[in-house]
Design a protein around this motif. Structure first.
Motif, short mmCIF file in Angstrom:
data_model
loop_
_atom_site.label_atom_id
_atom_site.label_comp_id
_atom_site.label_asym_id
_atom_site.label_seq_id
_atom_site.Cartn_x
_atom_site.Cartn_y
_atom_site.Cartn_z
N MET A 44 -13.58 -1.76 14.28
CA MET A 44 -14.05 -0.97 15.41
C MET A 44 -13.53 0.44 15.22
SD MET A 44 -13.31 -1.71 19.38
CE MET A 44 -14.59 -1.45 20.57
N LEU A 45 -14.41 1.41 15.42
CA LEU A 45 -13.97 2.80 15.25
C LEU A 45 -14.88 3.76 16.03
CD1 LEU A 45 -15.17 4.35 11.90
CD2 LEU A 45 -15.89 2.09 12.62
N GLU A 46 -14.35 4.96 16.26
CA GLU A 46 -15.19 6.04 16.77
C GLU A 46 -15.68 6.79 15.54
OE1 GLU A 46 -12.45 7.95 19.44
OE2 GLU A 46 -13.24 6.83 21.17
N ALA A 47 -16.96 6.68 15.26
CA ALA A 47 -17.50 7.27 14.03
C ALA A 47 -17.50 8.79 14.13
CB ALA A 47 -18.90 6.74 13.78
N SER A 48 -17.12 9.46 13.05
CA SER A 48 -17.13 10.93 13.04
C SER A 48 -18.55 11.43 12.77
CB SER A 48 -16.19 11.44 11.95
OG SER A 48 -16.70 11.10 10.68
N GLU A 49 -18.80 12.68 13.16
CA GLU A 49 -20.11 13.29 12.88
C GLU A 49 -20.35 13.35 11.38
OE1 GLU A 49 -21.85 16.45 14.70
OE2 GLU A 49 -21.27 15.87 16.73
N GLU A 50 -19.26 13.57 10.64
CA GLU A 50 -19.36 13.68 9.18
C GLU A 50 -19.87 12.36 8.58
OE1 GLU A 50 -15.62 14.59 7.44
OE2 GLU A 50 -16.50 14.83 5.44
N LEU A 51 -19.25 11.26 9.01
CA LEU A 51 -19.65 9.94 8.53
C LEU A 51 -21.10 9.64 8.93
CD1 LEU A 51 -18.88 7.14 7.33
CD2 LEU A 51 -17.99 6.53 9.57
N LEU A 52 -21.44 9.96 10.18
CA LEU A 52 -22.79 9.67 10.66
C LEU A 52 -23.84 10.52 9.97
CD1 LEU A 52 -21.83 9.23 14.39
CD2 LEU A 52 -22.78 7.44 12.92
N SER A 53 -23.48 11.76 9.63
CA SER A 53 -24.47 12.61 8.98
C SER A 53 -24.74 12.10 7.56
CB SER A 53 -24.04 14.08 8.99
OG SER A 53 -22.90 14.25 8.19
N HIS B 270 -30.27 15.04 16.39
CA HIS B 270 -29.07 15.47 17.13
C HIS B 270 -28.77 14.52 18.30
CE1 HIS B 270 -28.16 18.91 14.71
NE2 HIS B 270 -29.45 19.19 14.69
N GLY B 271 -29.83 14.06 18.95
CA GLY B 271 -29.66 13.06 20.00
C GLY B 271 -29.07 11.77 19.44
N LEU B 272 -29.51 11.42 18.24
CA LEU B 272 -29.01 10.21 17.58
C LEU B 272 -27.50 10.33 17.31
CD1 LEU B 272 -29.40 7.50 16.05
CD2 LEU B 272 -30.17 8.83 14.07
N LEU B 273 -27.08 11.51 16.83
CA LEU B 273 -25.65 11.71 16.59
C LEU B 273 -24.85 11.69 17.89
CD1 LEU B 273 -26.11 11.97 13.60
CD2 LEU B 273 -24.92 14.15 13.62
N ARG B 274 -25.40 12.27 18.94
CA ARG B 274 -24.71 12.22 20.25
C ARG B 274 -24.58 10.78 20.72
NH1 ARG B 274 -27.39 16.72 21.83
NH2 ARG B 274 -28.97 15.54 22.96
N TYR B 275 -25.65 10.03 20.57
CA TYR B 275 -25.65 8.59 20.93
C TYR B 275 -24.56 7.85 20.14
CZ TYR B 275 -27.66 3.78 20.38
OH TYR B 275 -27.88 2.43 20.29
N MET B 276 -24.55 8.05 18.85
CA MET B 276 -23.65 7.28 17.98
C MET B 276 -22.18 7.69 18.12
SD MET B 276 -25.38 4.90 16.49
CE MET B 276 -24.26 4.39 15.18
N THR B 277 -21.94 8.87 18.74
CA THR B 277 -20.56 9.30 18.98
C THR B 277 -20.19 9.14 20.46
OG1 THR B 277 -21.32 11.59 19.21
CG2 THR B 277 -20.44 10.95 17.06
N SER B 278 -21.02 8.45 21.23
CA SER B 278 -20.77 8.31 22.67
C SER B 278 -19.73 7.22 22.98
CB SER B 278 -22.09 8.03 23.41
OG SER B 278 -22.61 6.78 23.02
#
Ligand code: IDP
Length: 161
Positions: free
Chosen positions: A48-57, A70-78
Motif C-alpha cells: 500500500m502506498l501513496e503513488a507519486s506523480e512521477e511514478l504515475l506519469s 491531469h484528472g487521472l493523475l489527481r484521481y490516482m493521488t487522491s
C-alpha cells in the motif's frame, strides 16, 4: 524436459493489479483480493502506498496527451493505492476479463468494474493489458526482492512438524 519448462513458465505469468484510491476508500480491497484468490491465482507481491506523480506519469506514459490525463493523475493521488502482483496461467488476459471494460457502463455484472463502479473516472481497479505491459509495470512498482515465490502447504511435507 523442454515441455515441462515451458509449462512452468506458463504458470509463472504475472500481472499488476492495483486497487485505486476510490476502491481503498470504499473498503473494496478485501473483496477484490478475494476474487483473485478464489479464481486460483497466486499473490506474490502486495503493498500500500501513496503513488507519486512521477511514478504515475511513468505508469500512464501512453496517456499523456489525453484530455483526461491531469484528472487521472489527481484521481490516482487522491489517496493510497493497494498494488499487487498476481501469478498464474494466462493471468494477464483473465485479470482483464475479471476487471471488465474501462468504462464501467460497458462492464458486465460479475466483473469488478461492473459490480462496483458507474463512471470511467472512478473505475476502482487497474490491471495490466499485456504480458509486456505487465512486466514493465511490475518493474516500475516493485523491487524484485519484494516479489515472493512460495509453495502451497498441500505440496509441502509436514514430516518435520
Ligand atoms: P484501462 O485502465 O482499462 O487499461 P486505459 O485506457 O489504459 O484503461 O485508461 C487508464 C485509466 O484512465 C482508466 O482506467 C480510467 O481510470 C482513466 N480513463 C480512461 N478513459 C477516461 C475518460 O474518458 N475519462 C476519465 N478517465 C478515463
Amino acid at each position: 524436459k523442454k515441455k515441462k519448462l515451458a509449462a512452468l513458465k506458463d504458470f509463472r505469468e504475472r500481472t499488476l493489479v492495483a486497487v485505486k484510491p476510490d476502491g481503498v476508500q470504499r473498503r473494496l480491497v478485501g473483496q477484490i483480493i478475494q476474487r483473485f484468490e478464489q479464481r486460483g491465482f497466486k499473490l506474490v507481491g502486495l503493498k500500500m502506498l501513496e503513488a507519486s506523480e512521477e511514478l504515475l506519469s511513468e505508469h500512464y506514459c501512453e496517456l499523456r496527451m489525453k484530455p483526461f490525463y491531469h484528472g487521472l493523475l489527481r484521481y490516482m493521488t487522491s489517496g493510497p493505492v493497494v498494488v499487487m502482483v498476481w501469478e498464474g496461467h494466462n493471468v494477464v488476459q483473465t485479470s482483464r476479463t475479471m476487471v471488465g471494460h474501462t468504462n464501467p457502463a460497458e462492464a458486465p455484472a460479475g466483473t469488478v468494474r461492473g459490480d462496483f463502479s458507474i463512471h470511467v473516472s472512478r473505475n476502482v481497479v487497474h490491471a495490466s493489458d499485456s504480458v509486456e505491459g505487465a512486466q514493465r509495470e511490475i518493474q516500475l512498482w516493485f523491487q524484485e526482492k519484494d516479489i515472493l515465490n512460495w509453495d502451497c502447504c498441500d505440496q509441502t511435507s509436514t514430516g518435520d512438524v
